[in-house]
Scaffold this active site. Structure first.
Site, mmCIF file in Angstrom:
data_model
loop_
_atom_site.group_PDB
_atom_site.id
_atom_site.type_symbol
_atom_site.label_atom_id
_atom_site.label_comp_id
_atom_site.label_asym_id
_atom_site.label_seq_id
_atom_site.Cartn_x
_atom_site.Cartn_y
_atom_site.Cartn_z
ATOM 1 N N ARG A 111 -6.024 -5.819 -0.254
ATOM 2 C CA ARG A 111 -7.472 -5.647 -0.174
ATOM 3 C C ARG A 111 -7.871 -4.178 -0.074
ATOM 4 O O ARG A 111 -7.360 -3.428 0.752
ATOM 5 C CB ARG A 111 -8.016 -6.418 1.026
ATOM 6 C CG ARG A 111 -9.543 -6.400 1.119
ATOM 7 C CD ARG A 111 -10.015 -7.224 2.294
ATOM 8 N NE ARG A 111 -9.845 -8.650 2.050
ATOM 9 C CZ ARG A 111 -9.452 -9.514 2.966
ATOM 10 N NH1 ARG A 111 -9.136 -9.110 4.170
ATOM 11 N NH2 ARG A 111 -9.350 -10.798 2.676
ATOM 12 N N HIS B 213 3.884 -9.529 0.970
ATOM 13 C CA HIS B 213 3.601 -8.590 2.045
ATOM 14 C C HIS B 213 4.878 -8.037 2.667
ATOM 15 O O HIS B 213 4.833 -7.118 3.487
ATOM 16 C CB HIS B 213 2.746 -9.298 3.110
ATOM 17 C CG HIS B 213 2.125 -8.397 4.115
ATOM 18 N ND1 HIS B 213 2.549 -8.338 5.427
ATOM 19 C CD2 HIS B 213 1.111 -7.508 4.012
ATOM 20 C CE1 HIS B 213 1.816 -7.467 6.092
ATOM 21 N NE2 HIS B 213 0.936 -6.946 5.257
ATOM 22 N N ARG C 23 -2.554 -5.698 19.296
ATOM 23 C CA ARG C 23 -3.524 -4.624 19.097
ATOM 24 C C ARG C 23 -4.932 -5.143 18.871
ATOM 25 O O ARG C 23 -5.885 -4.697 19.472
ATOM 26 C CB ARG C 23 -3.112 -3.763 17.898
ATOM 27 C CG ARG C 23 -4.033 -2.583 17.648
ATOM 28 C CD ARG C 23 -3.828 -2.010 16.263
ATOM 29 N NE ARG C 23 -4.488 -2.802 15.231
ATOM 30 C CZ ARG C 23 -4.024 -2.969 13.996
ATOM 31 N NH1 ARG C 23 -2.878 -2.442 13.645
ATOM 32 N NH2 ARG C 23 -4.687 -3.681 13.116
ATOM 33 N N ARG D 154 0.873 -1.180 0.000
ATOM 34 C CA ARG D 154 0.000 0.000 0.000
ATOM 35 C C ARG D 154 0.904 1.222 0.000
ATOM 36 O O ARG D 154 1.807 1.329 0.826
ATOM 37 C CB ARG D 154 -0.894 0.032 1.235
ATOM 38 C CG ARG D 154 -1.764 -1.205 1.421
ATOM 39 C CD ARG D 154 -2.729 -1.023 2.592
ATOM 40 N NE ARG D 154 -3.269 -2.286 3.065
ATOM 41 C CZ ARG D 154 -4.320 -2.906 2.535
ATOM 42 N NH1 ARG D 154 -4.920 -2.368 1.487
ATOM 43 N NH2 ARG D 154 -4.753 -4.051 3.025
#
Length: 707
Positions: free
Chosen positions: A428, A458, A587, A398
């Site tokens: 996504r 990734h 998290r 991204r």
């Protein structure tokens, strides 16, 4: 073995077997865990210590998170239920039972979202002169009514297209998450047709929050009205000669996951472009309607969308709270926002204009957003301009539409450097943006590849190959987060700049594997999914178990976004039973049940939710007094370990390693923004000890430390 044995029985318990550790009751469900995370986000909207406009943002984030939860996770569960397939979770909950549990908890969450909006935030905003004007208020005020009617006639009426429902006009297939109205009518139209219902779709280009001109509201500058209220008030103008007897907003959430059989397509980019066109019209998974919508109309909407009653959510307010995020941009009230914060640049980088020289002298660890992302951009920009740089290789997952990272790569390619970019087209909800980036880079002359069939790329890494006096030298950046300058100010992440020759060789080998079809040679320092990262982490947990049993120092601290992979969790349970103290800073989603006697009583689980989104993945192992610290692009999930290309990199520099350990302990000590996980999957807010003066908010302490 009874996993719930009392602590007094612990000494008599046999070592936990691999089979016992994997019993379903030892795991919490991951989807329900994700809903619990959303509760913690929503709690920020109730927290009076958080600035008011930021509280509204947290409310919006909780709604956006829930949207994605339905679009992806609930949609996937419904497909599994239809196919009779197992959910795949270590808790072994069936798809039907899980969907029922999700429905119950999601309804509670949505009810709380609207309660917080209506009973807490709207009154507090009004006290600050920021008003949301209701329909009954503006229609009763002639000046405001005239202004909004004119706005409706000039800005909305020309682009609204009501659709009367009859045999020639069946119910339209409304877009995913779009704002719509179902309208009940009486009378006949110009052709003599009787109409009882119509649908009005609000185009996405329309603002969902309208700022009323000061002259229409006694000089007030911060009066707002919801688009849904304006359309509702003047909807009759869309149906001249007929009588509107009811108007109710609704929104449909659809399955938004894309499916492409990579083994069967010739060009992944073209295949994804085709799939993106259908994303807005996937199967319906949720219906949101106005709280006052008549039961008959609700049943009709459920029927046309193929939904059951438990998939219905009636709300007292706008059906899409996400759009309220824009309010802070429209209101000039910095006193109601977080104080400005400027990330710092490490001194040894500001003192040198040559970033390659600085990296050769010492490795550089950047902790974003406390430290600036600018050195990463400088690294790429200098590489693009430097005549000694021969090649640049980078992964992109991204990056953002207008990315300075991409501009540097384009500049390098146009300058004739060998630029290779591995773009993950299947990130996504960023697929369209990544397709555009791929095309731009190819047009500039860069080599663009889409990774490995069946495995998302990734890993976050850059390799710069530079010709120097002693030959070619590799410079590397590796990170835990994306190459996205905007999110680097919102997400916490680590990034390492290094000229370590072994790491340079390893990164070169990983890129070769991504771009060629050859087998990967053994790596010297890095761990690598889907090959060695999972095994390497399990081995280090087992080493702590052996050290604890031998009476040596043993401890584990893991910080990540999600922890759900069952074999990893089972290993942590075995470590806990062996006496290893384990701190988990997770998290979001986790299947771990901490504090269960005889199983996990040595595991403490916390989640920190604050101003910044916690995104670092850091793994600490005491190793009998010779600590190891690893950073990674991977969470401990099955997909990251086995279906993605990921890297894990050690922090070998003692100064950097000790710094990261100190920062991990700051998180463990948090008494302001930390929530402690319970055995039943719930979380309890950690409370500060009475009389303590020292700041115990991890993010605040790191902000102060980095200034």
């Amino acid at each position: 073995m009874d996993a719930l044995a009392t602590s007094s029985e612990q000494d008599q318990l046999a070592p936990l077997s691999a089979e016992d550790a994997l019993r379903p009751e030892n795991f919490f469900n991951r989807e329900l865990s994700l809903l619990e995370f959303n509760r913690r986000v929503l709690a920020q909207a109730r927290d009076g210590r958080v600035p008011l406009l930021e509280r509204l943002k947290y409310l919006c984030i909780s709604c956006s998170n829930l949207d994605e939860f339905f679009e992806v996770r609930v949609a996937g569960l419904q497909q599994k239920l239809s196919a009779g397939a197992p959910t795949g979770g270590p808790d072994n909950m069936s798809a039907g039972d899980l969907l029922s549990a999700i429905s119950e908890r999601a309804h509670e969450l949505v009810a709380e979202q609207y309660r917080v909006l209506n009973e807490v935030l709207i009154p507090l905003l009004a006290e600050q002169g920021i008003r949301f004007v209701r329909r009954r208020q503006f229609t009763a005020n002639p000046r405001m009514d005239d202004w909004l009617r004119e706005y409706f006639n000039n800005e909305l009426l020309p682009i609204l297209s009501p659709i009367g429902l009859d045999p020639a006009h069946p119910f339209p297939r409304v877009l995913n998450k779009s704002l719509n109205f179902i309208v009940s009518l009486e009378g006949k139209d110009a052709f003599g047709r009787s109409a009882t219902m119509a649908v009005v779709q609000a185009p996405r280009a329309l603002p969902r929050l309208i700022q009323i001109a000061p002259e229409a509201c006694d000089g007030r500058t911060n009066d707002f009205v919801f688009l849904s209220s304006v359309i509702h008030a003047y909807v009759a103008d869309l149906f001249p000669g007929m009588r509107v007897t009811g108007c109710y907003q609704f929104r449909v959430t659809r399955n938004s996951d894309l499916f492409v059989d990579e083994e069967e397509v010739d060009d992944l980019l073209i295949a994804l472009e085709g799939e993106l066109m259908g994303r807005q019209f996937g199967d319906a998974v949720r219906l949101e309607v106005a709280h006052n919508c008549p039961e008959a109309m609700i049943k009709y909407l459920l029927r046309v969308h193929g939904l059951r009653e438990e998939q219905l959510y009636q709300v007292d307010g706008p059906v899409n709270l996400n759009r309220l995020m824009k309010l802070s941009e429209k209101v000039d009230r910095p006193d109601l926002c977080f104080e400005p914060f400027t990330p710092r640049v490490p001194a040894h980088l500001t003192s040198s204009s040559d970033i390659f020289s600085a990296i050769r002298k010492t490795e550089v660890l950047l902790h974003h957003p406390y430290e600036s992302f600018a050195p990463v951009l400088d690294f790429l920009r200098q590489a693009a301009k430097d005549p000694k740089v021969l090649a640049i290789k980078q992964t992109l997952y991204r990056t953002g539409a207008d990315s300075a990272v991409v501009e540097a790569l384009l500049q390098a390619a146009r300058a004739g450097k060998e630029v290779t970019v591995v773009i993950e087209l299947r990130a996504r909800f960023d697929e369209a943006e990544n397709i555009d980036l791929a095309e731009r880079l190819q047009e500039a002359g860069a080599h663009v590849v889409y990774g490995v069939v069946g495995h998302k790329t990734h890993a976050k890494m850059i390799l710069v190959v530079r010709r120097e006096a002693n030959g070619l030298r590799n410079y590397v950046h590796m990170g835990t987060g994306n190459y996205h300058p905007r999110t680097s100010r919102l997400y916490t992440d680590y990034g390492l700049l290094t000229a370590d020759p072994a790491i340079g060789r390893d990164i070169h080998r990983v890129f070769l594997q991504l771009t060629s079809l050859g087998k990967l040679a053994q790596l010297e320092k890095l761990l690598h999914s889907p090959f060695t990262l999972h095994k390497g982490m399990i081995e280090r947990v087992e080493r702590e178990i052996d050290n604890a049993r031998a009476g040596k120092a043993a401890r584990i601290i893991l910080k990540m976004n999600q922890l759900v992979e069952r074999d990893s969790i089972a290993a942590l349970y075995r470590a806990s039973q062996a006496g290893v103290k384990i701190d988990l800073i997770v998290r979001g989603m986790t299947c771990v049940r901490p504090g269960m006697p005889g199983l996990s009583e040595n595991i403490r689980l916390i989640s920190v939710v604050g101003r910044f989104l916690e995104h670092t993945r850091v793994f600490y192992f005491e190793n009998a007094g010779q600590p190891e610290v690893w950073c990674s692009s991977a969470d401990w999930m099955e997909r990251n370990f086995f279906r993605r290309v990921e890297i894990g990199f050690p922090l070998d520099d003692r100064r950097i390693r000790e710094r990261v350990i100190r920062e991990l302990k700051i998180y463990i000590a948090d008494e302001t923004q930390a929530w402690e996980g319970q055995p039943d999957g719930s979380y309890v807010r950690v409370r500060a000890q009475q009389g303590r003066r020292k700041i115990r908010a991890a993010q605040r302490r790191l902000m102060l430390a980095k200034r």
